[in-house]
Design an enzyme around this catalytic site. Structure first.
Site, PDB file in Angstrom:
ATOM      1  N   HIS A   1    -101.740 -40.750  45.405  1.00  0.00           N
ATOM      2  CA  HIS A   1    -102.730 -39.699  45.641  1.00  0.00           C
ATOM      3  C   HIS A   1    -102.775 -38.774  44.427  1.00  0.00           C
ATOM      4  CE1 HIS A   1    -105.442 -37.192  47.861  1.00  0.00           C
ATOM      5  NE2 HIS A   1    -104.622 -36.161  47.894  1.00  0.00           N
TER       6      HIS A   1
ATOM      7  N   CYS B   1    -109.919 -39.702  45.543  1.00  0.00           N
ATOM      8  CA  CYS B   1    -109.118 -38.526  45.171  1.00  0.00           C
ATOM      9  C   CYS B   1    -109.011 -38.367  43.663  1.00  0.00           C
ATOM     10  CB  CYS B   1    -107.733 -38.614  45.800  1.00  0.00           C
ATOM     11  SG  CYS B   1    -106.745 -40.027  45.255  1.00  0.00           S
TER      12      CYS B   1
ATOM     13  N   ASN C   1    -105.997 -29.660  46.764  1.00  0.00           N
ATOM     14  CA  ASN C   1    -106.224 -31.013  47.285  1.00  0.00           C
ATOM     15  C   ASN C   1    -107.717 -31.249  47.505  1.00  0.00           C
ATOM     16  OD1 ASN C   1    -105.627 -33.554  48.226  1.00  0.00           O
ATOM     17  ND2 ASN C   1    -104.387 -32.884  49.942  1.00  0.00           N
TER      18      ASN C   1
END
Length: 440
Positions: free
Chosen positions: A363, A70, A384
């Site tokens: 994250h 991520c 995202n």
């Protein structure tokens, strides 16, 4: 104070549970349904719409698949939004994640082996440092690691090093890397114990890294040292670029990554605001260290607003395990009222949540836009890297309550810091242990 649970305790708790008739309904509901489904605040979930007055073109939503990348996706999403804007690229333009991932793994293997040579795999007490060997080449990362990798290796378009099975499914692949470097570390330790010459030890280290490189090439492909890139811009213009990764990064990104500051809100008695910090034995490229600048959210928020107003997106790290509806696409503090559901009477500060592992940055995503509500609060659009099946076609709504409680790390351009803040960046950083919440 030393007391075990007794049968009398259990009987009393059972009696208390049965005495409240609502607990039967609660039990019947939760036995068959997910906690989040039973007690989500639907009104708050539907309060805001995915529509913002000013939105920079960030490109289409990407998917990290079964991987812990991520942090790379978030960084490259920020960079590619600038490229799409400045070079008039189509929204489908992507930078290669596997390219940076390849060199991150190679550098981390080297980082681990250098620590073996430096500390002989021992902790400060002179015992084997099991935490060092547990996961020597990890998955997650920080912004400064991206900066170091791009400065050293540059960037390439996705077409020049596309995704592979192992870049999208990294668990087994990473396990093999760790087998190689653990085994290699033991060989190096034996050689040091046996008094081998420095040249022999370094030759063995190079041999280990060669094995890592072979695995990386086999599973991810060979990264290009130079390449030809053909593309059409939004206006249909055809372009052919013959270049190297470092030249591409310079020409397409104007990469001045040192102009960005890693601003964090990580309160703590050993982490005062308006100070810089670095973490012990953490990083990707050996010899480099990350600098964190700690500020309160009250000071950070105006910089976020200014950067978004200028059409620049923002890399940020947050806690996606608390009060984030993965499917529905909202991030709101108190979205799931477990305290009301189970009559839990507690409240932890942000500092306490960090210190006692209730929360932490796990994250990384991108803040892409913002709007002000009638109440004077802000709502933030988040990009995202979980694909279009998650959230609202891959995007999320985050309100101020979540930002203030569960967001910890931000990448801010220096031009949005005031003169006092810029002078504070010159401080000698305080060194924190590698497992401090500052870097988690």
């Amino acid at each position: 104070m030393n007391q075990n649970i007794t049968n009398e305790n259990v009987r009393q708790w059972e009696s208390n549970f049965k005495a409240d008739k609502s607990n039967q309904f609660l039990q019947n509901s939760l036995i068959r349904h997910d906690l989040k489904e039973v007690y989500a605040d639907r009104n708050r979930m539907q309060a805001n719409q995915m529509c913002f007055p000013k939105e920079p073109e960030i490109g289409d939503v990407m998917a990290q698949k079964q991987s812990g990348r991520c942090w790379i996706f978030a960084a490259l999403n920020v960079l590619r939004s600038q490229i799409i804007r400045d070079k008039k690229m189509n929204p489908g333009f992507h930078l290669s994640v596997p390219y940076l991932y390849f060199y991150d793994k190679l550098e981390r293997a080297n980082f681990f082996l250098e620590r073996i040579l430096k500390d002989k795999g021992l902790n400060k007490e002179g015992q084997i440092d099991r935490s060092l060997f547990y996961y020597p080449v990890g998955e997650g990362g920080q912004w400064y690691m991206i900066k170091d990798l791009v400065e050293k290796y540059g960037l390439v378009p996705e077409e020049c090093m596309p995704e592979t099975y192992h870049s999208e499914n990294t668990q087994q692949f990473c396990a093999v890397i760790n087998k190689i470097v653990r085994n290699g570390a033991v060989q190096l330790l034996h050689m040091m114990e046996d008094g081998n010459k420095k040249e022999e030890i370094l030759e063995k280290k190079s041999e280990i890294l060669n094995s890592v490189y072979k695995l990386l090439c086999s599973c991810l492909g060979t990264p290009p040292s130079e390449f030809v890139y053909e593309y059409k811009d939004k206006e249909g213009g055809y372009h052919v670029v013959k270049t190297t990764p470092k030249q591409f990064a310079e020409e397409f990104c104007g990469c001045r990554l040192n102009d960005y500051v890693y601003v964090v809100d990580v309160p703590g008695k050993n982490r005062p605001y308006h100070r810089t910090f670095t973490l012990e034995n953490c990083g990707s490229v050996w010899g480099k260290k990350g600098i964190y600048y700690n500020l309160s959210m009250e000071e950070i928020k105006p910089m976020l607003l200014a950067q978004l107003e200028a059409g620049e997106t923002i890399w940020f790290g947050c806690d996606c395990a608390n009060d984030m509806d993965r499917a529905g696409g909202v991030m709101i503090d108190g979205l799931y009222d477990y305290r009301g559901l189970f009559d839990i009477k507690y409240e932890m500060t942000k500092e306490e949540m960090l210190n006692y592992c209730e929360s932490g940055s796990n994250h990384d995503m991108v803040i892409a836009a913002v709007k002000e509500t009638e109440s004077g609060h802000y709502v933030w659009k988040v990009e995202n890297s979980w694909g279009t099946q998650a959230g609202m076609q891959g995007r999320y709504i985050m309100d101020d309550s979540y930002l203030e409680k569960y967001a910890f790390q931000f990448v801010i351009h220096k031009k949005y810091l005031n003169p006092e803040m810029l002078s504070e960046l010159e401080q000698e950083p305080i060194v924190l242990p590698g497992n401090d919440p500052m870097g988690i």
